[in-house]
Design an enzyme around this catalytic site. Structure first.
Site, PDB file in Angstrom:
ATOM      1  N   LYS A 175     -66.893 -22.783  39.286  1.00 11.70           N
ATOM      2  CA  LYS A 175     -65.799 -21.818  39.443  1.00 11.70           C
ATOM      3  C   LYS A 175     -66.272 -20.535  38.765  1.00 11.70           C
ATOM      4  O   LYS A 175     -66.196 -20.390  37.548  1.00 11.70           O
ATOM      5  CB  LYS A 175     -64.531 -22.363  38.765  1.00 11.70           C
ATOM      6  CG  LYS A 175     -63.228 -21.870  39.363  1.00 11.70           C
ATOM      7  CD  LYS A 175     -63.095 -20.379  39.504  1.00 11.70           C
ATOM      8  CE  LYS A 175     -62.429 -19.744  38.307  1.00 11.70           C
ATOM      9  NZ  LYS A 175     -62.392 -18.258  38.434  1.00 11.70           N
ATOM     10  N   GLU A 250     -68.868 -22.202  25.281  1.00  9.76           N
ATOM     11  CA  GLU A 250     -69.556 -21.038  24.695  1.00  9.76           C
ATOM     12  C   GLU A 250     -68.549 -19.906  24.703  1.00  9.76           C
ATOM     13  O   GLU A 250     -68.222 -19.371  25.758  1.00  9.76           O
ATOM     14  CB  GLU A 250     -70.776 -20.647  25.541  1.00  9.76           C
ATOM     15  CG  GLU A 250     -71.821 -21.720  25.699  1.00  9.76           C
ATOM     16  CD  GLU A 250     -72.672 -21.918  24.448  1.00  9.76           C
ATOM     17  OE1 GLU A 250     -72.489 -21.178  23.457  1.00  9.76           O
ATOM     18  OE2 GLU A 250     -73.512 -22.828  24.465  1.00  9.76           O
ATOM     19  N   CYS A 284     -71.400 -11.967  24.615  1.00 10.37           N
ATOM     20  CA  CYS A 284     -70.816 -12.780  23.549  1.00 10.37           C
ATOM     21  C   CYS A 284     -71.592 -12.595  22.248  1.00 10.37           C
ATOM     22  O   CYS A 284     -71.049 -12.783  21.169  1.00 10.37           O
ATOM     23  CB  CYS A 284     -70.775 -14.243  23.964  1.00 10.37           C
ATOM     24  SG  CYS A 284     -72.312 -14.831  24.657  1.00 10.37           S
ATOM     25  N   GLU A 385     -62.817  -9.851  18.785  1.00  4.86           N
ATOM     26  CA  GLU A 385     -63.852  -9.513  19.754  1.00  4.86           C
ATOM     27  C   GLU A 385     -63.338  -8.428  20.701  1.00  4.86           C
ATOM     28  O   GLU A 385     -62.334  -8.614  21.372  1.00  4.86           O
ATOM     29  CB  GLU A 385     -64.240 -10.759  20.565  1.00  4.86           C
ATOM     30  CG  GLU A 385     -65.363 -10.485  21.544  1.00  4.86           C
ATOM     31  CD  GLU A 385     -65.836 -11.738  22.277  1.00  4.86           C
ATOM     32  OE1 GLU A 385     -64.995 -12.415  22.897  1.00  4.86           O
ATOM     33  OE2 GLU A 385     -67.047 -12.038  22.224  1.00  4.86           O
TER      34      GLU A 385
END
Ligand code: NAI
Ligand code: MG
Length: 492
Positions: A175, A250, A284, A385
């Site tokens: 996906k 992750e 990331c 973040e």
């Protein structure tokens, strides 16, 4: 406008919903293609196809060595089509061609590495502590894998999942992110042209809340490998717990890049800039907190600001462009929001702090490389973040304070250490709680080296030899070589 269907059981499929949704070109700020909007019934078809391929047909019959050879062929296919795939990625996520093409040219290495590993997965014979038994273990594929990927590096992060999954003998339903589905569909079509049997890798496109959630909840899925936000990762982890699916996650980061006074300051400034402005900060492992020792603070800030100021922005397809647009309008708004948040918290703006209106940026979603100084580690700009080109500079006095600031985060994905003192390099690397530490470099990755996070940056590791075990189950086999079973009421 180009239209992309899904890919299920070896063929293109229109979505059961009968609907397609637009995907944008972030540089132009307009749609460039339409993507099939899948629904739960498409997920069911894809998972069933993957389940069939796991247990019957050509894939199930391949030896591990033959699977390895096939993986290497898939790598060759990527190499032959790297330019076209990179162009599709740039069109869809706006990251610069130089970086995406570099990734695509490196991608075959994942298929070579895990292709080579496929027939080196061995069990063991156990010197069993009972008479009359032969006992051994073997490794089997965990089953149907759900691979859910984000928009920042769609094919790189997909390869990190499917190369070890296929080497292990699993089958996969992918996906991709709704913002960047096109390259995944192109890649999987190429894989089938190269001889991948039907049902082994299927792609269902659409939105997270429809197809993503249905995939995670499907009872025939045994393992979920996810890269994306911690918010979605939390949902997935909880949903997976209901029927005990395995997960690797992750997630995000707020990685510290630590510059000591004894460092090569020119190199450190380069590392600081590439850590946060490469990929427009949409990675990331962005080095989004720059921790700088007080005695060199002003000099490092000056160097970093001077370098960042020279960044060429514009058409990401142009090989001279250094910083591209932000990938989605929502991300663009989020980045600018964080600029306001940092200002209100009292951080000092040293560069940027607004959307980029340079003529080369056209109508794209560009944000100027932004640097805040005077940041305290407790501020939201240092804890949350941003996933954009926004750097928070935080001063520190000594090694102890650097380590404690670095570790004062709910995340633990990457960290950079810039020093010319070899002892300090080892000491600080030991004390930092993160999945990766880079010393006098930043952002290096390889199929050979484990990658992943601690704390809220995730669960499990990708890359390296052990990553294949995330797609394997152990089976223990006991063979009675001696006497027939005796007393039925006592365990032997
Ligand atoms: P997201 O985490 O929502 O999306 C990642 C993938 O998960 C996409 O394929 C999405 O369709 C899917 N998904 C969403 N909801 C789902 C659900 N309930 N069940 C199963 N799958 C689901 O990330 P999004 O919305 O694209 O970006 C939001 C923020 O996430 C960004 O601003 C950034 O901060 C962070 N992010 C972090 C990434 C990383 O590499 N750590 C990558 C992308 C985004
Ligand atoms: Mg797009």
């Amino acid at each position: 406008m180009q239209r992309y269907d899904m890919f299920i059981d070896g063929e293109s499929r229109a979505p059961a919903t009968g609907q397609w949704f637009p995907t944008d070109n972030p540089y132009l700020g307009t749609p460039w293609a339409e993507i099939a909007q899948g629904g739960p019934s498409d997920i069911d078809d894809a998972v069933r196809a993957a389940h069939r391929a796991l247990h019957t047909g050509p894939w199930a019959d391949l030896t591990a060595s033959a699977r390895g050879a096939l993986l290497r062929r898939l790598g060759d296919t990527i190499a032959a089509n790297a330019r076209r795939l990179a162009e599709t990625e740039v069109r869809d996520n706006g990251k610069i061609f130089t970086e995406m093409y570099g990734q695509l040219r490196y991608l075959p290495e994942w298929f070579a590495y895990y292709g080579g590993l496929a027939d080196k997965v061995e069990g063991s014979v156990i010197p069993i502590d009972k008479k009359g038994y032969f006992t051994y273990t073997k490794k089997e594929p965990v089953g149907v894998v759900a691979a859910i990927t984000p928009w920042n590096s769609p094919l790189l992060l997909l390869a990190w999942k499917i190369a070890p999954a296929l080497a292990a003998g699993c089958t996969v339903v992918v996906k991709p992110s709704e913002f960047t589905s096109a390259s995944t569909l192109e890649l999987v079509r190429l894989f089938h042209e190269a001889g991948l049997p039907p049902g082994v890798v299927n792609v269902v496109t659409g939105f997270g809340k429809d197809v993503g959630a249905a995939l995670v909840e499907h009872p025939l899925v045994r393992k979920i490998s996810f890269t994306g936000s911690d918010t979605t990762g939390r949902h997935i982890n909880q949903a997976a717990a209901r029927d005990f699916k395995q997960v690797s996650l992750e997630l995000g980061g707020k990685s510290p890049n630590i510059v000591f006074a004894d460092a090569d300051l020119a190199a450190a400034a380069n590392g600081a800039v590439s850590g946060i402005f490469a990929a427009t900060g949409q990675t990331c492992i962005a080095g989004s907190r720059l921790l700088v020792q007080e005695s060199v603070h002003d000099e490092v800030v000056r160097r970093v600001v001077d370098l960042a100021r020279t960044a060429r922005m514009g058409d990401p397809m142009d090989e001279h462009t250094q910083v591209g647009p932000v990938t989605t309008p929502a991300q663009y708004a989020k980045v600018l929001d964080y600029v306001d948040i940092a200002r209100r918290e009292g951080a000092a703006l040293a560069l940027g702090g607004k959307s980029a209106t340079r003529p080369e940026c056209g109508n794209g979603w560009f944000v100027e490389p932004t640097i805040f100084t005077g940041v305290r580690n407790s501020m939201r700009i240092a804890q949350e973040e941003v996933f954009g080109p926004v750097l928070a500079v935080i001063p520190f006095r000594d090694e102890d304070e650097a380590v404690s600031l670095a570790n004062d985060s709910r995340y633990g994905l990457g960290a950079g250490v810039w020093t010319s003192d070899i002892g300090r390099a080892f000491r600080v690397s030991d004390r930092i709680r993160s999945g990766t530490v880079w010393v006098n470099t930043y952002r290096a990755v390889s199929p050979l080296v484990p990658f992943g996070g601690v704390k809220e940056s995730g669960v499990g590791r990708e890359n390296g030899i052990e990553a294949i075990t995330a797609y394997l189950e152990n089976k223990s086999v006991w063979i009675n070589t001696g006497a027939a079973a005796g007393n039925p009421f006592v365990m032997r």
